[in-house]
Design an enzyme around this catalytic site. Sequence first.
Site, mmCIF file in Angstrom:
data_model
loop_
_atom_site.group_PDB
_atom_site.id
_atom_site.type_symbol
_atom_site.label_atom_id
_atom_site.label_comp_id
_atom_site.label_asym_id
_atom_site.label_seq_id
_atom_site.Cartn_x
_atom_site.Cartn_y
_atom_site.Cartn_z
ATOM 1 N N ASN A 185 62.095 0.905 43.566
ATOM 2 C CA ASN A 185 62.215 2.352 43.759
ATOM 3 C C ASN A 185 61.900 3.123 42.486
ATOM 4 O O ASN A 185 61.178 4.120 42.511
ATOM 5 C CB ASN A 185 63.641 2.693 44.223
ATOM 6 C CG ASN A 185 63.811 2.567 45.721
ATOM 7 O OD1 ASN A 185 62.865 2.766 46.482
ATOM 8 N ND2 ASN A 185 65.005 2.230 46.165
ATOM 9 N N HIS B 265 60.141 5.936 46.051
ATOM 10 C CA HIS B 265 60.917 5.601 47.251
ATOM 11 C C HIS B 265 60.025 5.202 48.418
ATOM 12 O O HIS B 265 60.450 4.439 49.292
ATOM 13 C CB HIS B 265 61.798 6.792 47.643
ATOM 14 C CG HIS B 265 62.951 7.003 46.688
ATOM 15 N ND1 HIS B 265 64.047 6.179 46.670
ATOM 16 C CD2 HIS B 265 63.149 7.924 45.719
ATOM 17 C CE1 HIS B 265 64.890 6.591 45.730
ATOM 18 N NE2 HIS B 265 64.368 7.652 45.135
ATOM 19 N N ASP C 8 60.670 1.975 50.733
ATOM 20 C CA ASP C 8 60.682 1.912 52.201
ATOM 21 C C ASP C 8 59.698 0.867 52.713
ATOM 22 O O ASP C 8 59.995 0.098 53.632
ATOM 23 C CB ASP C 8 60.334 3.280 52.781
ATOM 24 C CG ASP C 8 61.434 4.308 52.558
ATOM 25 O OD1 ASP C 8 62.562 3.905 52.199
ATOM 26 O OD2 ASP C 8 61.158 5.516 52.749
ATOM 27 N N ASP D 221 69.816 -10.253 50.314
ATOM 28 C CA ASP D 221 69.701 -9.028 49.521
ATOM 29 C C ASP D 221 68.408 -9.119 48.710
ATOM 30 O O ASP D 221 68.145 -10.134 48.055
ATOM 31 C CB ASP D 221 70.909 -8.882 48.586
ATOM 32 C CG ASP D 221 70.953 -7.519 47.919
ATOM 33 O OD1 ASP D 221 71.582 -6.614 48.476
ATOM 34 O OD2 ASP D 221 70.353 -7.380 46.827
ATOM 35 N N GLU E 164 69.511 -2.417 50.832
ATOM 36 C CA GLU E 164 68.571 -3.540 50.864
ATOM 37 C C GLU E 164 69.257 -4.834 51.313
ATOM 38 O O GLU E 164 68.742 -5.925 51.077
ATOM 39 C CB GLU E 164 67.932 -3.733 49.494
ATOM 40 C CG GLU E 164 68.878 -4.181 48.400
ATOM 41 C CD GLU E 164 69.570 -3.036 47.663
ATOM 42 O OE1 GLU E 164 70.004 -3.256 46.525
ATOM 43 O OE2 GLU E 164 69.656 -1.926 48.226
#
Length: 397
Positions: A270, A275, A279, A262, A305
């Site tokens: 973010n 965002h 990505d 994770d 994630e």
Amino acid sequence: MDFLDVPTVLQVSALFNVVAALAWLGLAQVFRIAPRASRLMAAGHLLRFATHGCADCMADWPDVLRQGVPELGLLGSMLLLVMALRRMLRSRQRPHDLQWLGTLGALGIGAGLASGSGLAPQLAGTISTSALALLAVREVARGLGPQRSRLIALGMTAPFVGLALLGLGHTAELLFTPGWEDHVRLGVLPTPQRAVLWFVVTATITLNLIALMIWRLIARIEHLTHRDPLTGALNRRAFERALTDAQAQLQRGRGFALAIMDIDHFKRVNDGHGHAAGDAALQHCVRVWQRHLRAVDRLGRLGGEEFCVLMPLAQPGDLAGAATVAERLRVQLAAEPLEWKGQPLTLTCSVGVALPSEGDPHGEVGLVRADAELYRAKAEGRNRVCVATPLTADPVS
């Protein structure tokens, strides 16, 4: 083949080139399947039609044009074909060899025309075409590689081999058959057998390349079905299927380990950078991890994630080896920051590692235990690897 006449075969060949060009344009413009390669193929067929589609149209042309146009057209169409083939197969080969072959072929044809020889232009064009056909054989053999069976590879390369052999045979005729120069000067049509053979070989090449495009489309669909569209990792459904298969192999002594990863403080990425940065961070992590995983390891995105690696083990209970791999993934990610808008963005991950449990057909126990270790890694400060103690039912080394 008395029932065939050469003009009819040539007309069928011309019609085939027109239909093939339209088909390739349809693939490029309507279906958007490898548009650049498809356009190159369409251009090659149209060039072939324009320079070979009407022998009678050239009857009144000067000898230099009547001899040179078909040879240059054939050379150009072959160059376009090999260029398209490389795009279809995603070859990284630089075009220097095509540039040299094309230039030498065109110069040879031009020099032959300038000399007034009837044989030299055709000889230069035939040799160049044969060389390009052999180059195409190499491209197909390299491009398909282990992805297809030998039978499929043989079927894909056979028409190019046939084209090269036809060219080499014609070269021998030009060099050693008396009176052939008179045939060239007078524009004598080929025999029906030769015309049919050339048409079959060239048509087979086109049909094979269309089959290659269909294979590429199917592979693309399979990729979209099994892969996460953002990162390219296996999607959850595909990863769960791989986990189920691995559990079935567990009874045969083929062990594996699970490492759930994770990305730490992903929400900050973010919120702080947008965002798009999030990505890019996900894609960056997958790229880093994939570089340090083996081909047999399966990396999947479980959601958000969170990712998981399924690692086959040489020894079923080699938990220490699995922990070493997980530690390497953690260290490499921290050591390779994401470059975002000119600034380095350091990313870290927490990892939980566990062995699977027998009698668990879908691998749920292994996932739950690895997930528990992931949360322990986060609770202990993140950016670390925690390893589950093997259950008594787990395979041991």
